[in-house]
Structures are given as structure tokens and as C-alpha cells.
Scaffold this active site. Structure first.
Site, PDB file in Angstrom:
ATOM      1  N   ALA A  95      -1.299   1.866   2.613  1.00 38.35           N
ATOM      2  CA  ALA A  95      -0.368   2.067   3.723  1.00 38.35           C
ATOM      3  C   ALA A  95       0.358   0.774   4.030  1.00 38.35           C
ATOM      4  CB  ALA A  95      -1.107   2.552   4.970  1.00 38.35           C
ATOM      5  N   ASP A  96       1.615   0.923   4.421  1.00 38.28           N
ATOM      6  CA  ASP A  96       2.382  -0.218   4.901  1.00 38.28           C
ATOM      7  C   ASP A  96       2.368  -0.283   6.422  1.00 38.28           C
ATOM      8  OD1 ASP A  96       4.158  -1.636   2.591  1.00 38.28           O
ATOM      9  OD2 ASP A  96       3.689   0.438   2.090  1.00 38.28           O
TER      10      ASP A  96
END
Length: 328
Positions: free
Chosen positions: A86-87
Site C-alpha cells: 500500500a502507498d
């Protein structure tokens, strides 16, 4: 267990063990990994170029596939779980990650396959309520219209090339962090990101207080405190003190004419391009900790080693396009 993953979440993109790829490595160490299916991750192919390399390097059972084949693979019953990185993860669990992640989540939901996010707690953002508030970057059109510098698509076509997409928290079975799994509300099933962050912050405060009380006023030594992150001026001084490297940039006494460009994120990736009258070098420093967090979050040096090995292999195969690597 067979796991499908997307993009690169291993040593080359994170640090040491990795996030989603760290989960895969843990399954392998436990003797429970049947296969890791790595999606190529168009248009920049991080899965094909990076994840595939790490899986083969570590001797894990792995298979590479194109992104659009993932749903068909799930339909054949060959995927037990999907684990991606995930960013950014916002308060309700909506998660921004590399483009294509949302498609995998929808396909996984349809086939009753659990979909997990694995990310550090620094990725959690309780200040944004929903994923719609995340700004999505548009990448250059040339990533789609060109191949190796040559246009392969007809002139005049418009391009939509978002870097990320947002997967709704309702499609995510669990959000895994280095501090544990983000809890979900028993009634609504909503991921309680803000509550999780608050609990971790309180534990950190309590830990610092206990350490202060037990130290009796004595400071605690830390080996990583002697390591300093290089800046532009520091890079020039560093290279100038090593004649074999400095000669590639310019002769002795020419340091004032050197130019330094920082191209890393200044947090985990410290990368500088130094140019001078004789040529240039690219210097990367691997700190033993994450700078934005501090020395309380140590980093393994394995990430730098694996990256260097990959570049050395690439240089041996194609020295015209991959530079020589020197360790210092």
C-alpha cells in the site's frame, strides 16, 4: 498456500524483509508456500523486473503472469489469498496502491478469496476519511505509447495512465502492519485505522516513559546514531576523499565545478547523481534506519545488498545500459 501479489513489495522497494513479499517469505519459511504468483504490474513492470528477481534470488516457488490473467487464475482455483502492499491507507481502510490492485480485489471478492494489505504503520493516514480524498498521480503517456524509446501506438490517441487506484476497505479482509493487524468494528466490519494508530502511539509513549524511568538518568547507546545521512555537500566531500571514485567525476581540485542532483526520497532512498568535467557517478547510501521515524526503526542492509547484486548481474549481461557497481 498459493498467494497472488502485485507490484514490488520486497527488499528492493521497502526494507529488508519486505511487506507483502515479507508475508510470502514468512509462509515459505514455515513450509506453507505452494506458489507465489507475481503479476507483471503494467505499465512499468515492477512485478516482472523486481519481484520476479527477488523470488528467484531467494529460491521461492514462483510464477509470473500478466495482470489481466489474474482473474482467470482465480477462477481455476489456483489462488488461496491475495496479498499486496500500500502507498496509503485512510481512516476507513480504503487503500491506494499500484494501478491494477483494485481489479485484483474485485476479482478476489467474486471468487471468495481473502484480499490482504501488508504495509508499515507509517502508511496509515487517519487524517483522510475516505479514499476519494487521495490525490492520484498521472504518469507520463510515454509509459504506454512507447517501448524502449520507440513509439508503438498510433499518433493522436489520448492516454489515461494513473499511477495508483483505490481499493475500498469493504473489499479488504485485513490490513497487516509490523505492529499487528488493524482491528475491525464488530458491528460494521469497518477497519478502525484511527483507533489502531492512537493505540500504537500510546504504547510508544508508555515505552519511552518506562525506558526513562529504568535508565536512572543514563543515556542508552545506539550504534546507528553514528551514521549520518549524506546531503549534497557531504556527497562531494565523500567522493573527493576516495580518489578512485573522484577521478570518474573530475580531477583533484575540480570539486567546486561538480553538480549534485538528489533523486531519492531522502527518507529510505538516498540517491545522488554527481556530474563533473570527467563524467559522473550515481551514489546511493543505505542508512540502518528510516530517517523520518528515527533510530527506533532500524533497517536491514540486505536491501542494498540485493539491489547491488541485481545491478552487478545486469552489468554483466548488458554493460552498455547498466552501469558498473562499486561498493564503498
Amino acid at each position: 498456500i498459493s498467494v497472488l501479489t502485485h507490484c514490488n513489495t520486497g527488499s528492493l522497494a521497502t526494507a529488508g524483509y519486505g511487506t507483502a513479499l515479507g508475508v510470502v517469505r514468512a509462509l515459505h519459511e514455515m513450509g506453507k508456500l505452494e506458489c507465489c504468483y507475481a503479476c507483471e504490474t503494467r505499465p512499468y513492470n515492477q512485478g516482472a523486473r523486481l519481484t520476479a528477481f527477488e523470488l528467484v534470488h531467494d529460491g521461492l516457488p514462483a510464477t509470473l503472469l500478466v495482470d489481466s490473467a489474474a482473474a482467470a487464475l482465480m477462477a481455476q482455483g489456483k489462488v488461496d489469498a491475495v496479498v499486496v502492499g500500500a502507498d496509503r491507507v485512510v481512516a476507513n481502510g480504503d487503500t491506494a496502491n499500484k494501478i491494477g490492485t483494485y481489479s485484483h480485489a474485485v476479482a478476489a471478492k467474486h471468487h471468495n478469496i481473502p484480499f490482504f494489505i501488508a504495509a508499515p504503520t507509517t502508511t496509515l493516514d487517519a487524517y483522510l476519511a475516505v479514499g476519494d480524498q487521495i490525490e492520484i498521480e498521472q504518469r507520463p503517456a510515454e509509459e504506454i505509447t512507447h517501448f524502449k524509446g520507440q513509439r508503438v501506438v498510433v499518433q493522436g490517441i489520448k492516454v489515461w495512465n494513473p499511477c495508483f487506484d483505490v481499493t475500498p476497505g469493504t473489499l479488504i479482509e485485513g490490513i497487516i502492519t509490523e505492529k499487528g493487524v488493524v482491528p475491525r468494528d464488530a458491528g460494521t466490519g469497518r477497519h478502525q485505522v484511527a483507533k489502531f494508530i492512537a493505540a500504537q502511539q500510546q504504547q510508544q509513549v508508555n515505552g519511552h516513559a518506562e525506558a526513562a524511568n529504568s535508565s536512572n538518568g543514563c543515556s542508552k547507546s545506539n550504534n546507528s546514531s553514528s551514521v549520518l545521512a549524506l546531503d549534497a555537500a557531504g556527497v562531494v566531500s565523500f567522493l573527493a576523499s576516495r580518489p578512485d571514485l573522484a577521478a570518474r567525476v573530475g580531477p583533484a581540485g575540480s570539486e567546486s565545478s561538480w553538480t549534485v542532483k538528489e533523486v531519492g526520497d531522502g527518507n529510505i532512498n538516498f540517491v545522488y547523481i554527481v556530474m563533473g568535467p570527467s563524467g559522473g557517478v550515481c551514489l546511493k547510501q543505505a542508512l540502518p534506519f528510516v530517517r523520518c521515524v528515527g533510530e527506533d526503526w532500524p533497517l536491514s542492509q540486505d536491501r542494498c545488498r540485493i539491489e547491488a547484486e541485481a545491478l552487478q548481474l545486469g552489468h554483466g549481461l548488458c554493460s552498455l545500459h547498466v552501469p558498473e557497481v562499486r561498493g564503498v
